[in-house]
Design a protein around this motif. Structure first.
Motif, PDB file in Angstrom:
ATOM      1  N   GLN A   1       0.852  -1.194   0.000  1.00  0.00           N
ATOM      2  CA  GLN A   1       0.000   0.000   0.000  1.00  0.00           C
ATOM      3  C   GLN A   1       0.882   1.236   0.000  1.00  0.00           C
ATOM      4  OE1 GLN A   1      -3.332  -0.519  -0.161  1.00  0.00           O
ATOM      5  NE2 GLN A   1      -2.980  -2.724  -0.011  1.00  0.00           N
ATOM      6  N   LEU A   2       0.479   2.230  -0.786  1.00  0.00           N
ATOM      7  CA  LEU A   2       1.183   3.512  -0.834  1.00  0.00           C
ATOM      8  C   LEU A   2       0.256   4.605  -0.317  1.00  0.00           C
ATOM      9  CD1 LEU A   2       2.753   3.256  -4.415  1.00  0.00           C
ATOM     10  CD2 LEU A   2       3.822   2.667  -2.225  1.00  0.00           C
ATOM     11  N   VAL A   3       0.735   5.408   0.616  1.00  0.00           N
ATOM     12  CA  VAL A   3      -0.083   6.463   1.202  1.00  0.00           C
ATOM     13  C   VAL A   3       0.666   7.787   1.118  1.00  0.00           C
ATOM     14  CG1 VAL A   3      -1.276   7.292   3.250  1.00  0.00           C
ATOM     15  CG2 VAL A   3      -1.170   4.829   2.787  1.00  0.00           C
TER      16      VAL A   3
ATOM     17  N   SER B   1       5.169  13.251   0.912  1.00  0.00           N
ATOM     18  CA  SER B   1       5.730  11.957   1.306  1.00  0.00           C
ATOM     19  C   SER B   1       4.828  10.847   0.795  1.00  0.00           C
ATOM     20  CB  SER B   1       5.845  11.849   2.826  1.00  0.00           C
ATOM     21  OG  SER B   1       6.694  12.839   3.354  1.00  0.00           O
ATOM     22  N   CYS B   2       5.428   9.736   0.481  1.00  0.00           N
ATOM     23  CA  CYS B   2       4.692   8.539   0.074  1.00  0.00           C
ATOM     24  C   CYS B   2       5.234   7.386   0.903  1.00  0.00           C
ATOM     25  CB  CYS B   2       4.876   8.279  -1.417  1.00  0.00           C
ATOM     26  SG  CYS B   2       4.226   6.683  -1.975  1.00  0.00           S
ATOM     27  N   ALA B   3       4.444   6.963   1.859  1.00  0.00           N
ATOM     28  CA  ALA B   3       4.875   5.893   2.757  1.00  0.00           C
ATOM     29  C   ALA B   3       4.353   4.559   2.252  1.00  0.00           C
ATOM     30  CB  ALA B   3       4.362   6.162   4.164  1.00  0.00           C
ATOM     31  N   ALA B   4       5.245   3.596   2.153  1.00  0.00           N
ATOM     32  CA  ALA B   4       4.860   2.264   1.696  1.00  0.00           C
ATOM     33  C   ALA B   4       4.677   1.340   2.897  1.00  0.00           C
ATOM     34  CB  ALA B   4       5.929   1.699   0.770  1.00  0.00           C
ATOM     35  N   SER B   5       3.743   0.397   2.733  1.00  0.00           N
ATOM     36  CA  SER B   5       3.458  -0.531   3.832  1.00  0.00           C
ATOM     37  C   SER B   5       4.505  -1.634   3.935  1.00  0.00           C
ATOM     38  CB  SER B   5       2.074  -1.156   3.641  1.00  0.00           C
ATOM     39  OG  SER B   5       2.019  -1.854   2.406  1.00  0.00           O
TER      40      SER B   5
ATOM     41  N   ASN C   1      11.299   3.296   3.851  1.00  0.00           N
ATOM     42  CA  ASN C   1      10.253   2.919   2.889  1.00  0.00           C
ATOM     43  C   ASN C   1       9.397   4.107   2.472  1.00  0.00           C
ATOM     44  OD1 ASN C   1      11.011   0.154   2.982  1.00  0.00           O
ATOM     45  ND2 ASN C   1       9.909  -0.043   4.914  1.00  0.00           N
ATOM     46  N   THR C   2      10.049   5.208   2.156  1.00  0.00           N
ATOM     47  CA  THR C   2       9.326   6.429   1.840  1.00  0.00           C
ATOM     48  C   THR C   2       9.917   7.119   0.613  1.00  0.00           C
ATOM     49  OG1 THR C   2       8.818   6.745   4.185  1.00  0.00           O
ATOM     50  CG2 THR C   2       8.516   8.638   2.752  1.00  0.00           C
ATOM     51  N   LEU C   3       9.039   7.623  -0.216  1.00  0.00           N
ATOM     52  CA  LEU C   3       9.385   8.444  -1.366  1.00  0.00           C
ATOM     53  C   LEU C   3       8.989   9.873  -1.062  1.00  0.00           C
ATOM     54  CD1 LEU C   3      10.278   8.381  -4.471  1.00  0.00           C
ATOM     55  CD2 LEU C   3       7.814   8.336  -4.940  1.00  0.00           C
ATOM     56  N   TYR C   4       9.815  10.821  -1.480  1.00  0.00           N
ATOM     57  CA  TYR C   4       9.540  12.225  -1.203  1.00  0.00           C
ATOM     58  C   TYR C   4       9.503  13.037  -2.497  1.00  0.00           C
ATOM     59  CZ  TYR C   4      10.948  10.973   3.549  1.00  0.00           C
ATOM     60  OH  TYR C   4      11.043  10.383   4.779  1.00  0.00           O
ATOM     61  N   LEU C   5       8.813  14.168  -2.414  1.00  0.00           N
ATOM     62  CA  LEU C   5       8.861  15.166  -3.466  1.00  0.00           C
ATOM     63  C   LEU C   5       8.930  16.528  -2.798  1.00  0.00           C
ATOM     64  CD1 LEU C   5       8.822  15.608  -6.566  1.00  0.00           C
ATOM     65  CD2 LEU C   5       6.371  16.083  -6.328  1.00  0.00           C
TER      66      LEU C   5
END
Length: 115
Positions: free
Chosen positions: A3-5, A21-25, A76-80
């Protein structure tokens, strides 16, 4: 199933900054590609920035020099990071990740830039 939030959206004035931020499960280390897309109502979803394992980053011309994509595999996070925001950056921003042939999408976070 990962899951991506997304989070970090909101209302900001012209010239302001936000960090999405995009936090992955689960672990993101296996994702070949991670991107940020955005969509304005009535228009097609467009890629804003991408990060490809072993190949670096890419940006849409409209955001080059203003936005920076990064990933933190340990968390486990993507940022912009979005700087010098403009009213035309107003959109719903989506996180996307691809592992081999599997694609994953978040539900989006709204960014509104007021003039």
């Amino acid at each position: 199933q990962v899951q991506l939030v997304e989070s970090g959206g909101g209302l900001v004035q012209d010239g302001g900054s936000l960090r999405l931020s995009c936090a992955a499960s689960g672990s993101i280390s296996g994702f070949n590609v991670m991107d940020w897309y955005r969509q304005i109502p009535g228009k097609q979803r467009e890629q804003v920035a991408g990060i490809i394992s072993g190949a670096g980053t890419n940006y849409a011309d409209s955001v080059k020099g203003r936005f920076t994509i990064s990933r933190d595999n340990a968390n486990n996070t993507l940022y912009l990071q979005m700087n010098s925001l403009k009213p035309e950056d107003t959109a719903v921003y989506y996180c996307h990740a691809r592992r081999n042939v599997f694609n994953y999408w978040g539900k989006g976070t709204l960014v509104t830039v007021s003039s």
